[in-house]
Design a protein around this motif. Structure first.
Motif, PDB file in Angstrom:
ATOM      1  N   THR A   1      -2.611   6.191   9.710  1.00 44.89           N
ATOM      2  CA  THR A   1      -3.538   6.441   9.332  1.00 44.89           C
ATOM      3  C   THR A   1      -4.399   8.031   9.436  1.00 44.89           C
TER       4      THR A   1
ATOM      5  N   THR B   1      -6.301   2.750   0.202  1.00 42.63           N
ATOM      6  CA  THR B   1      -5.954   3.061   1.602  1.00 42.63           C
ATOM      7  C   THR B   1      -7.480   2.084   2.800  1.00 42.63           C
ATOM      8  N   THR B   2      -8.297   1.572   2.067  1.00 39.79           N
ATOM      9  CA  THR B   2      -9.110   0.371   2.580  1.00 39.79           C
ATOM     10  C   THR B   2      -7.610  -0.306   3.714  1.00 39.79           C
TER      11      THR B   2
ATOM     12  N   GLN C   1      -4.283   9.027   5.400  1.00 41.47           N
ATOM     13  CA  GLN C   1      -5.422   8.859   5.319  1.00 41.47           C
ATOM     14  C   GLN C   1      -6.479   9.646   4.870  1.00 41.47           C
ATOM     15  N   THR C   2      -6.756  10.554   6.671  1.00 39.06           N
ATOM     16  CA  THR C   2      -7.547  11.513   6.694  1.00 39.06           C
ATOM     17  C   THR C   2      -7.091  13.078   6.630  1.00 39.06           C
TER      18      THR C   2
ATOM     19  N   THR D   1      -5.796   0.794   6.059  1.00 41.24           N
ATOM     20  CA  THR D   1      -6.540   0.413   7.016  1.00 41.24           C
ATOM     21  C   THR D   1      -6.351  -0.291   7.786  1.00 41.24           C
TER      22      THR D   1
ATOM     23  N   CYS E   1       0.870  -1.463  -0.351  1.00 42.72           N
ATOM     24  CA  CYS E   1      -0.260  -0.254   0.083  1.00 42.72           C
ATOM     25  C   CYS E   1       0.730   1.361   0.229  1.00 42.72           C
TER      26      CYS E   1
ATOM     27  N   GLN F   1      -7.917   8.883   1.597  1.00 51.88           N
ATOM     28  CA  GLN F   1      -8.715   7.921   1.062  1.00 51.88           C
ATOM     29  C   GLN F   1     -10.169   8.182  -0.178  1.00 51.88           C
TER      30      GLN F   1
END
Lengths: 603, 135
Positions: free
Chosen positions: A426, A369-370, A430-431, A373, A341, A362
């Motif tokens: 994370t 990204t899933t 991603q956020t 996670t 990833c 994300q």
């Protein structure tokens, strides 16, 4: 049953060696990445059969092939052991390698020497499987050195880059220090038990500590325990497929695997077990501390690997080899997936590896990204994902064993830190708002990217359940414990997650924080590299030159030997030449003296 | 006999431990023999020449690309390639040479001898467990 097991395993191994041997036989066949990937996929499907046979029958098998008759009384057969460890490891390693090779076809597609790259990866895989299946220290040593050399070649793949060369050299040197221990153990075995077969070295009584120290040193070098650990973060200079294959799933577990194989030698020796426990606890905490302040995504995952390896060493110290192997198996899946990833993210951001320059991926890279996670959750030990089955069991065993509290506390603290830095990845990747460059051509519409990652995600979710369902535990797991102890892992992980969330919500802008002791310690990796790399080597080399070369070789030996003798000869010659006057008178005097002496004697 | 009077300040004045005497009070420094003074003067002359060479280059308005320090070069040459001619057996070098060249040999002789003697004693007593090996 055993014949089937033998034959199928041999077929697997031979399938893998074909792409490397055929070019030697015919000029027309050159391996290309696609064929190598399909070879690995076929080897994977073939290796599933012996695994299922083993799961069904629980029949172990040791097969000896050709024996190297070098000496009477000392046998070096090529013996392969097909037991639960090798039968489980083959499909897992091949599955992970297949996914990584498929991913590498996209990641390294702009590489001019991609054929050589894939051949190197295949050579690595073969030596690793040889190491796993060896029943003999000789074969294991061949595999051991093989993976070390392939690691060197692959880390320094981009050999024009000075940092890559330094990192490759670092890997080789640190591994070599571990090899000293391995060779010492082999020599002890040869001179005390007259065999290099692993199963013939198991005694009922306590094994002496010396060979076990050698094995532990070998594991420290290969599996990057504290003391010989700097090469693992530096190995991230290699391409991401290399990091995913070697330095997360397969090569670095070779040291732990050695300890698992020779585990009955360690069982009765409490000193060795305590050493493993404390070393593992220290490694896991140290690596987790260093991972907290890293900003390069690959380095964080590298330190995460180092921390999990410390946890595996702790499990060995708890006298639970099967549990360590379970952790190796589950760890391979989610760690390789995390690396893939991150590779996808890096390529899509055009080479950006700093998480401070990533954000809000994300929506832009949903599949990657899933799976990131899922991998992170598995790493943290989320209930019923793969990591849970191994990690929670290890912590339960740790909590219910009679051991020193220091190791226990360190490991628990490291588990909290694992949760913290994982959540940090994370959150920052991603956020939040995006911190990447404005126009980045980002897409993951390629099957070659999403297929391997999703396959490994399925593995991360299911592997723990499948393995524990079908393998019979050899030791009784702890059944009864207070609720706090049972949920300890969950509580401290939740603590780590909340800590990370709180800290993330406190920082709106990514300004440079004020320096304090702990931040400095963590971000300079514990000051280990500057303290040891220069100090020991300069002292050794300087003192060596001053004493061994200058004082002894060039001065004293010369004085005692040639030069000193020459000086004495010169002194004598100078004293004699005073008598060489050249006057006939002197020579006539000497004639007269000789004649006089002869006459006196004749008298 | 009763103890005498305590030492006077002049008598109690002794050099401090571990501290070298200053040149004014050290008889070796100011009251040296003519040969020693001659040697000292020669050394000073060499040092002055080398420093002059270096400073001429350093303070040159058109300095050369690389300023070489002749003192450093001579030192490096003496330490690496001119070792034997600059060697003199002193107490320090003799001791270190004996320690590192002869010491290990004597050590290993003693170690092997003691190990052999221990094994021999055990064999005589009949307690020696021979390892199961060909080596």
């Amino acid at each position: 049953m055993e014949t089937m097991l033998n034959t199928l395993t041999l077929i697997t191994l031979i399938t893998l060696t074909i792409p490397l041997l055929l070019p030697l036989l015919s000029k027309k066949f050159k391996p290309n990445p696609l064929t190598i990937m399909y070879t690995t996929k076929m080897a994977f499907t073939t290796s599933l059969l012996p695994m299922m046979l083993f799961m069904y029958s629980n029949a172990e098998c040791i097969t000896s092939y050709w024996e190297w008759k070098i000496m009477t009384n000392f046998k070096i057969p090529l013996s392969l052991k097909m037991d639960q460890y090798s039968m489980m490891f083959f499909p897992i390693a091949l599955f992970v390698t297949w996914s990584i090779l498929q991913f590498a076809m996209w990641y390294m597609s702009s590489e001019p020497y991609i054929d050589k790259f894939f051949s190197y990866l295949l050579m690595f895989l073969i030596t690793m499987l040889l190491l796993t299946i060896a029943n003999n220290m000789f074969l294991l040593f061949i595999g051991w050195e093989g993976v070390g050399i392939m690691s060197f070649l692959l880390i320094g793949w981009w050999q024009g880059r000075a940092e890559a060369n330094t990192a490759a050299l670092q890997a080789v040197l640190y591994n070599r220090i571990g090899d000293i221990g391995l060779i010492m153990s082999m020599m002890w075995m040869a001179s005390n038990t007259n065999t290099w077969e692993i199963h013939q070295n198991f005694h009922q009584e306590c094994t002496p500590t010396l060979p076990l120290l050698g094995l532990i040193l070998a594991a420290t070098g290969k599996s990057a325990q504290f003391g010989l650990h700097p090469w693992l973060p530096a190995a991230m200079e290699g391409p991401t497929p290399v990091s995913a294959l070697l330095h997360s799933s397969t090569m670095v577990v070779a040291g732990i695997f050695l300890l698992i194989r020779t585990h009955p030698m360690l069982t009765n020796n409490q000193t060795a077990l305590t050493l493993c426990l404390c070393l593992g606890a220290l490694s896991t905490l140290f690596a987790a501390t260093c991972a907290l302040t890293q900003n390069d995504i690959k380095k964080i995952i590298a330190f995460s690997t180092s921390s999990q390896l410390g946890l595996m060493m702790v499990t060995i110290g708890l006298n639970q080899p099967q549990l360590a192997f379970l952790h190796i198996s589950t760890h391979a899946f989610f760690k390789a997936m995390l690396f893939l990833c991150s590779g996808s993210i890096i390529h899509n951001l055009n080479g950006e590896q700093d998480i401070r320059k990533m954000g809000s991926l994300q929506k832009l890279l949903p599949v990657t990204t899933t799976c990131l996670t899922i991998g992170n959750l598995a790493l943290m030990g989320t209930p019923f994902l793969a990591g849970f089955y191994s990690k929670d069991l290890i912590i339960e065993n740790l909590n219910t064993s009679h051991l020193n509290t220091w190791a226990l506390l360190l490991t628990l603290l490291a588990t909290t830190f694992t949760a913290t830095y994982t959540t940090r990845i994370t959150l920052m990747v991603q956020t939040g708002h995006t911190r990447t460059a404005v126009i980045t051509p980002m897409n993951e519409n390629n099957q070659t990217i999403t297929d391997p990652i999703t396959r490994l995600a399925m593995g991360s979710i299911l592997a723990g359940l499948l393995i524990t369902s079908y393998i019979i535990p050899t030791k009784t797991p702890p059944m009864t414990m207070p609720t706090t102890t049972k949920t300890a892992a969950l509580i401290i992980t939740a603590l780590g997650i909340t800590l990370a969330l709180e800290l993330a919500s406190m920082t709106q802008t990514l300004t440079q924080p004020k320096q304090n002791t702990y931040l400095n310690f963590s971000s300079s990796l514990g000051y280990y590299n500057p303290l040891t790399h220069r100090l020991t080597t300069t002292k050794l080399l300087n003192n060596g030159q001053k004493i061994a070369t200058n004082l002894i070789d060039l001065s004293w030996y010369k004085k005692m030997g040639p030069e000193g003798l020459a000086t004495m000869q010169l002194m004598m010659t100078k004293a004699h030449t005073k008598a060489h006057t050249g006057l006939i008178k002197a020579y006539l005097e000497s004639f007269a003296l000789s004649v006089l002496i002869i006459l006196l004697y004749l008298d | 006999m009763a103890p005498g009077p305590p030492p006077t300040a002049a008598e109690a004045y002794r050099p401090n431990a571990y501290v070298s005497l200053p040149a004014e009070l050290n008889p070796e420094a100011f009251d040296a023999s003519p040969e020693k003074r001659r040697a000292e003067a020669e050394r000073l002359a060499i040092r002055a020449r080398l420093k002059l060479q270096y400073q001429l280059q350093l303070n040159n308005p058109n300095p050369p690309a690389v300023i070489e320090d002749p003192a450093l070069l001579r030192w490096a040459y003496a330490r690496t390639q001119n070792v034997y001619p600059t060697f003199r057996p002193t107490p320090k070098t003799s001791f270190l040479g004996a320690l590192y060249a002869i010491g290990p040999i004597l050590f290993w002789i003693a170690a092997f001898k003691l190990d052999r003697d221990r094994k021999e004693k055990l064999i005589q007593k009949g307690e020696y467990k021979r390892p199961f090996s060909v080596f």
